[in-house]
Design a protein around this motif. Sequence first.
Motif, short mmCIF file in Angstrom:
data_model
loop_
_atom_site.label_atom_id
_atom_site.label_comp_id
_atom_site.label_asym_id
_atom_site.label_seq_id
_atom_site.Cartn_x
_atom_site.Cartn_y
_atom_site.Cartn_z
N PHE A 291 -6.33 4.39 -5.82
CA PHE A 291 -7.46 3.93 -4.95
C PHE A 291 -7.93 2.43 -5.11
CE2 PHE A 291 -11.42 4.43 -2.68
CZ PHE A 291 -11.28 5.09 -1.71
N ILE A 292 -8.29 2.50 -6.49
CA ILE A 292 -8.93 1.17 -7.20
C ILE A 292 -7.93 -0.30 -6.85
CG2 ILE A 292 -9.62 -0.24 -9.00
CD1 ILE A 292 -10.99 2.09 -9.84
N LEU A 293 -6.75 0.23 -7.14
CA LEU A 293 -5.70 -0.86 -7.05
C LEU A 293 -5.18 -1.40 -5.54
CD1 LEU A 293 -3.44 -2.69 -8.11
CD2 LEU A 293 -1.82 -0.81 -8.16
N GLY B 237 -6.22 -5.09 -1.06
CA GLY B 237 -6.59 -5.27 0.24
C GLY B 237 -7.70 -6.52 0.21
N ILE B 238 -8.47 -6.50 -0.53
CA ILE B 238 -9.20 -7.69 -0.50
C ILE B 238 -8.81 -8.95 -0.78
CG2 ILE B 238 -11.57 -8.69 -1.62
CD1 ILE B 238 -12.33 -5.81 -2.21
N PHE C 187 0.73 -1.28 -0.02
CA PHE C 187 0.24 -0.06 0.05
C PHE C 187 0.98 1.20 -0.16
CE2 PHE C 187 -3.06 -2.64 2.74
CZ PHE C 187 -3.71 -3.18 1.39
N THR C 188 1.78 1.19 0.81
CA THR C 188 2.71 2.31 0.85
C THR C 188 3.50 2.48 -0.45
OG1 THR C 188 3.30 1.94 3.22
CG2 THR C 188 4.74 3.44 2.04
N MET D 177 -7.84 -0.10 4.64
CA MET D 177 -6.22 0.29 4.95
C MET D 177 -5.55 1.02 3.64
SD MET D 177 -3.00 -1.60 6.66
CE MET D 177 -3.83 -2.01 8.24
N GLY D 178 -5.74 -0.03 2.63
CA GLY D 178 -4.91 0.58 1.36
C GLY D 178 -5.45 1.58 0.80
#
Length: 446
Positions: A317-319, A324-325, A286-287, A368-369
Amino acid sequence: MKSKDILQEPLYKLFFRYVSFSALSMLGVSLYVLADTFFIANGVGQKGLAALNVVIPLFSLMSGTGLLLGMGGATLYSISQGKGKTDRGNQIFSFTIILGSIVGSLLTILGLLFREPFLKTLGATGEIYPLAKSYFTILVSFSSFFILNFILTSFVRNDGSPNIAMISMLVGSFLNIILDYIFIFPLQMGMAGAAWATITSPIIGLIILLTRKKTKKNSLAFISFKAHFSDVLEIASIGFPALVTEFSTGLVVFLFNRTILQLVGTIGVASYGILTNISFVGISLFTGIGQGIQPLASISFGARNSKRVFSVLLYGFILAMGLGIFYYIISFLFGDQIISFFNNEKSSELAEITKWGFQIYFVSFFFMGANIVSIAFFSAVAKVRQSFLLSLLRGILLIIPFVIILPHYFGMTGVWLVVPITEGIVFIITLYFLRRYFKNSQGEFL
């Protein structure tokens, strides 16, 4: 790559290149931390795993400081590039490097002087203390290398070379993994061996970054500058959310360790150590997405291209949401197999506590992401207040009361619930801020 090339090339190509290279770079960092966890768990045991988890806040402090200066300085560098002010960008770069060297040296001095009270505050007591002390001493002695590596990586990425930034991180990380095995098993160096392996990563990374070839497409250069306190404030204000995002990981570990010790003892800390390091891989991705979109958003912002700014955020945002899912599904389906890698002593209690933690804690990855990427985005377009507030909410303001209240009523289940609830609340606030920001088509230039 010059800023005008970044503004003209198709965004999907740039996004794939920058984000993939950045995410792989951060994945490399997380893998060598994970390698430490794996080799210590199997070569030192549960006490070594608990000691490693105690020292994680130091690593978070070093990487957070590096990101504070690196992301703050590199964002200003990219905005200057977008405005066509190359000299101003290089002055910022030169000043940030000197500042990072000073801060790293101070951290080393203070860390060594106050090592004992610092470690005891973090929860290093009894048999854990000598193991934590060994790892901490070596790590803190090389603070400047960690900080400068993060700074230079950020600037090289923003100077159109995300591939070089990625290579430096991955080579250093894989060398660390190899040395982890050699030092801990054949050489039987224990925690000290893991620490010596860890510090090789930033050193190798710096060597690769410093030997990058100068081309016509590169603008980054160390030049003379006049230091102004306002520059420190500007760099810190933009980079501070990155520090909070990173350091909050260490703060959460510290708070959780103390709470878990009271609830179930050392085995609970070892369990949380497994979960923390597994989650660190996802957080690093995510970072990496946030770092990848930063130069694209900053240069587009500097060039006043609002449509491109929005597209950069949307892609990121979508990525992040998708990853995360996916991460939760993997942790849910293969939790037993993952835990077994770090449970060399075949403790059924450790396995049971950790598996329950997996099923609850990783729900936080649904949100979180998107939160981390949005915080990086607001910093990239110099919206410090939004980025700052979101960082504080997810890193401090919500975590602290929840970690006090929830475990009191729900025990270890309450511990695992803290982060999912926090990230869910921050996600709602994030959507509100983004809606307000893009509702006004000129919002990013106010």
